[in-house]
Design a protein around this motif. Structure first.
Motif, PDB file in Angstrom:
ATOM      1  N   LEU A  51     -17.130 -24.003  11.671  1.00 56.04           N
ATOM      2  CA  LEU A  51     -18.335 -24.110  12.491  1.00 56.04           C
ATOM      3  C   LEU A  51     -18.890 -22.735  12.849  1.00 56.04           C
ATOM      4  N   GLU A  52     -18.011 -21.787  13.164  1.00 54.70           N
ATOM      5  CA  GLU A  52     -18.480 -20.427  13.452  1.00 54.70           C
ATOM      6  C   GLU A  52     -19.248 -19.872  12.267  1.00 54.70           C
ATOM      7  N   ARG A  53     -18.708 -20.025  11.083  1.00 59.90           N
ATOM      8  CA  ARG A  53     -19.377 -19.517   9.878  1.00 59.90           C
ATOM      9  C   ARG A  53     -20.709 -20.225   9.639  1.00 59.90           C
ATOM     10  N   GLU A  54     -20.747 -21.529   9.872  1.00 62.34           N
ATOM     11  CA  GLU A  54     -21.987 -22.291   9.692  1.00 62.34           C
ATOM     12  C   GLU A  54     -23.072 -21.761  10.624  1.00 62.34           C
ATOM     13  N   VAL A  55     -22.724 -21.552  11.880  1.00 65.09           N
ATOM     14  CA  VAL A  55     -23.696 -21.044  12.849  1.00 65.09           C
ATOM     15  C   VAL A  55     -24.100 -19.618  12.499  1.00 65.09           C
ATOM     16  N   LEU A  56     -23.142 -18.793  12.147  1.00 62.18           N
ATOM     17  CA  LEU A  56     -23.460 -17.413  11.774  1.00 62.18           C
ATOM     18  C   LEU A  56     -24.394 -17.355  10.571  1.00 62.18           C
ATOM     19  N   HIS A  57     -24.203 -18.241   9.615  1.00 60.95           N
ATOM     20  CA  HIS A  57     -25.065 -18.281   8.433  1.00 60.95           C
ATOM     21  C   HIS A  57     -26.525 -18.501   8.851  1.00 60.95           C
ATOM     22  N   VAL A  58     -26.752 -19.424   9.780  1.00 62.16           N
ATOM     23  CA  VAL A  58     -28.102 -19.691  10.278  1.00 62.16           C
ATOM     24  C   VAL A  58     -28.645 -18.461  11.001  1.00 62.16           C
ATOM     25  N   LEU A  59     -27.825 -17.858  11.846  1.00 63.11           N
ATOM     26  CA  LEU A  59     -28.276 -16.692  12.611  1.00 63.11           C
ATOM     27  C   LEU A  59     -28.557 -15.501  11.710  1.00 63.11           C
TER      28      LEU A  59
END
Length: 195
Positions: free
Chosen positions: A161-169
């Motif tokens: 989930l951290e990586r998913e959010v970071l990808h968007v950011l």
């Protein structure tokens, strides 16, 4: 989904701006708000939620860490969830016994970030303070939603989930010099839950 973030600034505008330059304090708040919004969307889907986000210094965090965790000294981030959650893979669902929720936005709880500790950890890791604080906001918000990392499968779900959010950011915020990886990949330290 409407994810509102209420900021509590206990370090002051100038001190925050000094810590996150070349970003401004307003850009940092916008980045943190986006991190919380994307984290809640990724973990629980659509819904109106609110998160209290407190930025503090070592003194306040040391007190909170001792009062709630019985640990001495500051820590990077604490999460104070208001609800019980069950986690299915990477998705959070309110626990059956959480009780009645009033209409309107659901207050998830408070995430407290120690800016002094974020500055130290960013320097040790060789990345920006803005990036460190963003990672801490994501990680703390996941704890508000019932995620944990006591077991390897729980840690893997949080890391994903951290990586998913970071990808968007990364796609939205070109003003930040992003480094790859999640908080787990970086320092191996973990946020604690203050409940």
């Amino acid at each position: 989904m409407a994810a509102a973030v209420t900021f509590h600034d206990k370090i002051g505008h100038e001190r925050l701006e000094s810590a996150v330059e070349p970003l401004t304090a307003d850009q940092m708040r916008e980045l943190l708000e986006g991190a919380v919004r994307e984290t809640t969307r990724a973990a629980m889907g659509n819904g109106d939620v609110e998160v209290e986000l407190t930025l503090c210094a070592d003194g306040e965090m040391t007190r909170l860490n001792f009062d709630h965790m019985r640990e001495r000294g500051p820590t990077d981030v604490l999460a104070f969830p208001l609800h019980e959650w069950s986690v299915d893979g990477s998705h959070s669902h309110l626990a059956d016994d959480d009780g009645f929720l009033p209409p309107g936005a659901m207050l998830l709880g408070d995430v407290v970030i120690d800016v002094d500790q974020a500055v130290r950890q960013a320097a040790e890791g060789g990345w920006s303070v803005a990036e460190e604080m963003t990672l801490l906001a994501i990680h703390g918000t996941l704890h508000l939603l019932g995620h944990d990392h006591a077991e390897i499968d729980e840690e893997e779900a949080m890391r994903s989930l951290e990586r998913e959010v970071l990808h968007v950011l990364h796609r939205r915020h070109h003003e930040v010099s992003w480094q790859p990886g999640s908080l787990f990949d970086r320092a191996g330290h973990a946020v604690t839950t203050g409940s």
